[in-house]
Design an enzyme around this catalytic site. Sequence first.
Site, short mmCIF file in Angstrom:
data_model
loop_
_atom_site.label_atom_id
_atom_site.label_comp_id
_atom_site.label_asym_id
_atom_site.label_seq_id
_atom_site.Cartn_x
_atom_site.Cartn_y
_atom_site.Cartn_z
N ASP A 41 0.12 4.16 1.26
CA ASP A 41 1.75 4.64 1.01
C ASP A 41 1.78 5.66 0.67
OD1 ASP A 41 2.97 3.02 -1.85
OD2 ASP A 41 3.89 4.78 -0.38
C1 GLC Z 1 6.82 5.06 -1.40
C2 GLC Z 1 7.10 3.24 -1.98
C3 GLC Z 1 6.64 2.21 -1.00
C4 GLC Z 1 7.70 3.14 0.11
C5 GLC Z 1 7.17 3.95 0.61
C6 GLC Z 1 7.92 5.44 2.07
O1 GLC Z 1 6.55 5.14 -2.69
O2 GLC Z 1 5.78 3.11 -3.09
O3 GLC Z 1 7.00 1.04 -1.88
O4 GLC Z 1 7.70 1.71 0.69
O5 GLC Z 1 6.97 5.29 -0.87
O6 GLC Z 1 9.23 4.87 1.36
#
Ligand code: GLC
Length: 746
Positions: free
Chosen positions: A281
């Site tokens: 993430d």
């Molecule tokens: C965010 C979220 C994730 C998302 C990623 C990209 O912090 O936790 O669900 O896909 O970053 O935006």
Amino acid sequence: MQRLHVLITGFLLVNSFCGFAQMSFDARIDSIVAIMSLREKIGQTALRGTSSRVKGTLPEELKQAVREGKVGAFLNVMNTDYVDELQRLATEESPHGIPLIFARDVIHGFRTIFPIPLGIAASWDPEVARACGRISAIEASSVGIRWTFAPMLDIARDSRWGRIAESPGEDPYLASLLAKGYVEGFHGNSLKDPTSMVTCAKHLIGYGAAIGGRDYNTAIIHEPLLRNLYVPPFTAAIKAGAPTVMSSFNEINGLPASGNKFLLTGLLRGELHFDGFVVSDWNSVTEMIDHGFARDEKHAAELAANAGLDMEMTSKAYEDHIESLIEEGSLSEDQIDFYVKNILKVKFRMGLFERPYRDKDTEKRFYLPDHLQKAKEAAIKSSVLLKNEQLLPLKKGTKIALIGPLANAPREQLGTWTFDGEADQSITPFKAFNEQSPEVLFSPGLTFSRDRSKEGFDEALRLAQKSDVILFVGGEEAILSGEAHSRADIGLPGAQESLIEKLALLGKPIILVIMAGRPIAISRIIDKVDAVLMCWHPGSMGGPALYDMIYGKSEPGGRLPVSWPKTAGQCPIFYNHKNTGRPADSTSFVHIDEIPVGAWQSSLGNNSHYLDAGFSPHFPFGYGLGYSDYAYSKLSLSHKELAMNEALTVTVSVTNTGTRNGEEVVQLYVQDVVGSITRPVRELKRFRKISLDQGETKKVSFRLSSKDLEFMNHQLEKRAEPGLFRVWVGPNSSSGLQNSFSLKEN
Ligand code: GLC
């Protein structure tokens, strides 16, 4: 570069004729990795985040990084000229012409916005998830986005958690069916189809178990619970073909997911046989320093790369440290080769080597009539009727006073994760009613959901006085749920309750419509309203959907995918709980207001409950009313004894005893009464939505096999255990006709 491209393309053509695609698939990939430098391999593991706010020209250093093969994928590049230019640089100027993947969070729509995923879960219909995925992919792929960070598959049991809005709810069976629907919808017929989007099952794992419902917080989950509750939706997504998985921000039992080898290698690849790639993430690799799990960025890179993380999102620990980790022997280059091959496999499966560029001739696929119609149907199927004192549906011509901060809030009704939704294309209740019933009276009363000012009350009350029925549309602004937006008080924000109380004094019937990203505690005001309709954040077509439901052209089709708390103090609360040694008992429960003064210490029923909130939710998982009534009768089982690897049939009759045709979601639950580990008091095992004309009776049968009764025991063996099983069939998780059978050891 061109030479290699010709080589690969020629290879592809030859092999596609040979029909040995898969065998040469790997051979092709091996041949590419064999001639890549270590720097280029590390480049493939880099997902560069950029903001669509990049104005003017593309930063030169970004273009140079692509030329040098230092980027494998991009996130949030929303300027199509940039997408085309970056892809040209990658395929025509980088050392080996490896195409880029462009990613975006397309969670419940791109331009045409569907209800939030918790709302889609309330439809109890995988076809709604499939339609959302398909239409989202058709729209987003037209601007070059071919990888979505969806479906989010985190089981959620706590309404305080902001991301319950994105969740498939509290039940693993329902969540697994939805997972399959989303993956098949986003993928379409083939990942090579230019309107296909690669899915990403997220967030592995246990993100929804965050202590206190506080986002990003600690998850403590014992092994059997992890496998029996949190893993099944990921298993379903992987079986449906999801080629990527995202590691979660949280730690699980002391190990942050992005550096958790047990999770990313042992469970994901060893047990679930996942063969795609894992992306972290946002900065979750370097956040292991904050977790106190990594000393520094180099150590974070070492932990993640040795745990099984293929691609790093936005942080640069891999880019900065993988080379030295390999040089010093802390990481093998074979491990990086493994990751690069996983990433290239997905790019091959997407057909990017043959067709790296987006289809320009299909640029405008937004808001097609079918897309809008499907979004409206989804909003209707997702809406849950929680209360109806013979008020709904209304007769045409009823004079309505439309009041409340969400009655005309186009951006808010789209909900969380809707960067690409457009407020001017979002049809609010006010727009829909005003268009079709210009006599509707409208006054928001409050300017936004958290508004505490009572300045607008008089105008609202004055209009309401002139009406036959008050339609109050309240709830939460979109920003009050979603990532990082947990709430400790899950009541209606601002002065909404005060306004409802004032309106109730007028003696007019009130319909409370809630638009929110979570169940809202309404215990204090539910007795002041005559009907309650939960629309979640319903998306672009929320207004027309509400109009059709209020006037009975359609009936709300939803059933709760999560238990609805009376108060935040009950959270986490869920139907598939354990019985405990002192189960709550309505016969011995004494509410705090009924306790005699001076009551003796042990006189109140020593059971598991709250003195002031009891032990059951305000509305149970699976609950939802229609515009008609239904009666269940004649529950029968084909066997009272079931041998292992055998199946039985459960049959029930359902009658529409109401005054209208309608639909009912018939739900089947079981309880494994005694187990080698304690078992939930109920588990959803089957459901079916049936339509019944007024007065009609239908027989509904479900097949249940011993395989459906299997669970992971403490030895992590998945098996069904002999013994007594109770069965319920009914309209929700806290009622229904009951029967039982015994599972016999063979
Ligand atoms: C965010 C979220 C994730 C998302 C990623 C990209 O912090 O936790 O669900 O896909 O970053 O935006």
